[in-house]
Enzyme design. Structure first.
Site, PDB file in Angstrom:
ATOM      1  N   ARG A 104       0.849  -0.977  -0.045  1.00  0.00           N
ATOM      2  CA  ARG A 104      -0.211  -0.004   0.003  1.00  0.00           C
ATOM      3  C   ARG A 104       0.932   1.305  -0.052  1.00  0.00           C
ATOM      4  O   ARG A 104       1.618   1.408   0.849  1.00  0.00           O
ATOM      5  CB  ARG A 104      -0.942   0.131   1.488  1.00  0.00           C
ATOM      6  CG  ARG A 104      -1.614   1.286   1.241  1.00  0.00           C
ATOM      7  CD  ARG A 104      -2.728   1.282   2.804  1.00  0.00           C
ATOM      8  NE  ARG A 104      -3.803   0.585   2.112  1.00  0.00           N
ATOM      9  CZ  ARG A 104      -5.098   0.674   2.547  1.00  0.00           C
ATOM     10  NH1 ARG A 104      -5.260   1.314   3.639  1.00  0.00           N
ATOM     11  NH2 ARG A 104      -6.220   0.071   1.702  1.00  0.00           N
ATOM     12  N   HIS A 131      -7.434   0.790  -6.220  1.00  0.00           N
ATOM     13  CA  HIS A 131      -7.600  -0.056  -5.235  1.00  0.00           C
ATOM     14  C   HIS A 131      -8.492  -1.272  -5.625  1.00  0.00           C
ATOM     15  O   HIS A 131      -9.389  -1.944  -5.358  1.00  0.00           O
ATOM     16  CB  HIS A 131      -8.507   0.662  -4.142  1.00  0.00           C
ATOM     17  CG  HIS A 131      -8.284  -0.077  -2.757  1.00  0.00           C
ATOM     18  ND1 HIS A 131      -7.442  -1.111  -2.383  1.00  0.00           N
ATOM     19  CD2 HIS A 131      -9.006   0.425  -1.611  1.00  0.00           C
ATOM     20  CE1 HIS A 131      -7.874  -1.260  -1.265  1.00  0.00           C
ATOM     21  NE2 HIS A 131      -8.548  -0.378  -0.632  1.00  0.00           N
ATOM     22  N   GLN A 134      -9.993  -4.070  -3.212  1.00  0.00           N
ATOM     23  CA  GLN A 134     -11.494  -3.728  -2.608  1.00  0.00           C
ATOM     24  C   GLN A 134     -12.626  -4.104  -3.734  1.00  0.00           C
ATOM     25  O   GLN A 134     -13.687  -4.326  -3.226  1.00  0.00           O
ATOM     26  CB  GLN A 134     -11.448  -2.039  -2.636  1.00  0.00           C
ATOM     27  CG  GLN A 134     -12.794  -1.602  -1.846  1.00  0.00           C
ATOM     28  CD  GLN A 134     -12.998  -1.941  -0.629  1.00  0.00           C
ATOM     29  OE1 GLN A 134     -12.042  -1.730   0.218  1.00  0.00           O
ATOM     30  NE2 GLN A 134     -14.198  -2.814  -0.393  1.00  0.00           N
ATOM     31  N   ASP A 219     -17.353   7.172  -1.494  1.00  0.00           N
ATOM     32  CA  ASP A 219     -16.012   6.993  -0.607  1.00  0.00           C
ATOM     33  C   ASP A 219     -16.017   8.438   0.105  1.00  0.00           C
ATOM     34  O   ASP A 219     -16.505   9.189  -0.465  1.00  0.00           O
ATOM     35  CB  ASP A 219     -14.858   6.681  -1.550  1.00  0.00           C
ATOM     36  CG  ASP A 219     -13.562   6.323  -0.953  1.00  0.00           C
ATOM     37  OD1 ASP A 219     -13.442   6.008   0.114  1.00  0.00           O
ATOM     38  OD2 ASP A 219     -12.676   6.222  -1.667  1.00  0.00           O
ATOM     39  N   CYS A 259     -16.288   1.399   0.822  1.00  0.00           N
ATOM     40  CA  CYS A 259     -15.016   0.851   1.165  1.00  0.00           C
ATOM     41  C   CYS A 259     -14.763   1.049   2.572  1.00  0.00           C
ATOM     42  O   CYS A 259     -13.959   0.123   3.057  1.00  0.00           O
ATOM     43  CB  CYS A 259     -13.843   0.979   0.114  1.00  0.00           C
ATOM     44  SG  CYS A 259     -13.192   2.782   0.168  1.00  0.00           S
ATOM     45  N   ARG A 287     -13.392  -8.548   2.318  1.00  0.00           N
ATOM     46  CA  ARG A 287     -11.858  -8.222   1.748  1.00  0.00           C
ATOM     47  C   ARG A 287     -11.036  -9.552   2.300  1.00  0.00           C
ATOM     48  O   ARG A 287     -10.089  -9.982   1.616  1.00  0.00           O
ATOM     49  CB  ARG A 287     -11.441  -7.202   2.847  1.00  0.00           C
ATOM     50  CG  ARG A 287     -11.965  -5.723   2.369  1.00  0.00           C
ATOM     51  CD  ARG A 287     -11.525  -5.294   0.812  1.00  0.00           C
ATOM     52  NE  ARG A 287     -10.182  -5.259   0.800  1.00  0.00           N
ATOM     53  CZ  ARG A 287      -9.520  -4.040   1.160  1.00  0.00           C
ATOM     54  NH1 ARG A 287      -9.990  -3.113   1.766  1.00  0.00           N
ATOM     55  NH2 ARG A 287      -8.146  -4.222   0.911  1.00  0.00           N
TER      56      ARG A 287
HETATM   57  N1  NVA Z   1     -10.091   6.587  -1.468  1.00  0.00           N
HETATM   58  C1  NVA Z   1      -9.737   6.174  -0.210  1.00  0.00           C
HETATM   59  C2  NVA Z   1      -9.783   4.730   0.114  1.00  0.00           C
HETATM   60  C3  NVA Z   1      -9.330   4.253   1.381  1.00  0.00           C
HETATM   61  C4  NVA Z   1      -9.581   2.710   1.705  1.00  0.00           C
HETATM   62  C5  NVA Z   1      -8.193   6.764   0.163  1.00  0.00           C
HETATM   63  O1  NVA Z   1      -7.410   6.456  -0.903  1.00  0.00           O
HETATM   64  O2  NVA Z   1      -7.832   7.093   1.274  1.00  0.00           O
HETATM   65  N1   CP Z   2     -11.377  -0.059   2.546  1.00  0.00           N
HETATM   66  C1   CP Z   2     -10.100  -0.065   2.990  1.00  0.00           C
HETATM   67  O1   CP Z   2      -9.010  -0.415   2.317  1.00  0.00           O
HETATM   68  O2   CP Z   2      -9.819   0.176   4.399  1.00  0.00           O
HETATM   69  P1   CP Z   2      -8.406   0.508   5.102  1.00  0.00           P
HETATM   70  O3   CP Z   2      -7.761   1.616   4.647  1.00  0.00           O
HETATM   71  O4   CP Z   2      -8.746   0.307   6.504  1.00  0.00           O
HETATM   72  O5   CP Z   2      -7.361  -0.735   4.660  1.00  0.00           O
END
Ligand code: NVA
Ligand code: CP
Length: 301
Positions: A104, A131, A134, A219, A259, A287
């Site tokens: 990540r 992502h 997800q 989101d 998500c 997930r």
């Molecule tokens: N769009 C959000 C998703 C978090 C799981 C982010 O990138 O922070």
């Molecule tokens: N939806 C998701 O990826 O959540 P986290 O940021 O908690 O991993």
């Protein structure tokens, strides 16, 4: 054979993705019935997190433990990744010691570079651009609640962000129609939209997007790394909240996904997550199951 990676949904064929979803549903049943599926003993999953996480970390770590393997959390704070060791060197070294890696991070080019030098499968666990894990969970959740997503209408309401981009790829790979409502200035990547123009409807009006939708998704309005833009984003996205009134314009049996993490009173109303149309808790749990199916697929490829 070349090592398979999962950096976006386009790294698998539509049939492979269907098989991963079907297997996720099977693995979920096995887990619930406590049927042993420790099929990867002595295997190690390397988990590199340059951004925060709850669901992703817990699901990958728990999932790999259920496979009989070990998951190793690596943060830039206490590895040489945070001190500027090149991604290529890190990828060569880490992949020589573990069986599979999930990352990540911020720039999508980081996961691409890691995958280029990795001798084991690399999974994108979120970048600024995509992502895809997800989406495996989201499609699994839709299938469990409503059957096949093929030919359905999905409405994306809010920011044209990494999740929106993965919804565009999912529309292509799972063959559904996607209506996207974003304010001007926050639209998804123009090239990605153009490449999928046949199945995407762009609008600035959330009511137009959700009209007749089988699934409504939103989101956060400020993703990780955009904390400084929060105030201006809150202004730009006012009017894009998913609430009962907006959901009443979707199909009568429409379901809602997010998500998570979610911000009540912002992109969703206070009670949206627990409304009868919300499936977000199943979505979050999935997930675990979807990523186990993905890891099994990549480790056996
Ligand atoms: N769009 C959000 C998703 C978090 C799981 C982010 O990138 O922070
Ligand atoms: N939806 C998701 O990826 O959540 P986290 O940021 O908690 O991993």
């Amino acid at each position: 054979m070349a090592t398979r990676h999962f950096l976006s949904l386009l790294d698998c064929s539509p049939l492979e993705l269907q098989n991963i979803i079907a297997r996720a549903i099977e693995l979920k049943a096995m887990q619930k019935q406590r049927i042993d599926h420790a099929m990867f003993p002595n295997h190690v999953l390397g988990m590199i997190f340059e951004k925060s996480s709850t669901r992703t970390r817990v699901s990958f770590e728990a999932g790999f433990a259920q496979f009989g393997g070990h998951a190793m959390f690596l943060s830039p704070r206490d590895t040489q990744l945070g001190r500027g060791e090149p991604i290529s060197d890190s990828a060569k070294v880490i992949s020589s010691m573990v069986d599979i890696v999930m990352i990540r991070t911020f720039a999508h080019s980081t996961v691409e570079a890691f995958a280029k030098y990795s001798t084991v499968p690399v999974i994108n666990a979120l970048t600024d651009v995509y992502h895809p894990c997800q989406l495996l969970a989201d499609v699994q959740t839709f299938v469990e609640h409503r059957g096949s997503i093929q030919g359905k209408r999905v409405a994306w309401v809010g920011d044209g962000n990494n999740m929106c981009h993965s919804y565009i790829n999912a529309a292509r790979q799972f063959d559904f129609e996607l209506a996207i409502a974003c304010p001007d200035g926050y639209r998804p990547d123009a090239q990605l939209v153009e490449d999928n123009a046949g199945r995407i409807q762009m609008t600035t009006d959330p009511r137009v997007a959700v009209q007749g939708a089988d699934l409504v998704v939103t989101d956060t309005w400020a993703s990780m790394g955009q904390e400084d833009e929060k105030a201006e984003r809150m202004k730009a996205f006012s009017g894009y909240q998913v609430n009962d009134e907006l959901m009443s314009r979707a199909a009568s049996d429409a379901i809602f996904m997010h998500c998570l993490p979610a911000y009540r009173g912002m992109e969703i109303a206070e009670d949206t997550l627990d409304a009868p149309y919300s499936v977000v808790w199943d979505e979050a749990e999935n997930r675990l199951h979807a990523q186990k199916a993905l890891m099994e697929f990549l480790l056996k490829a």
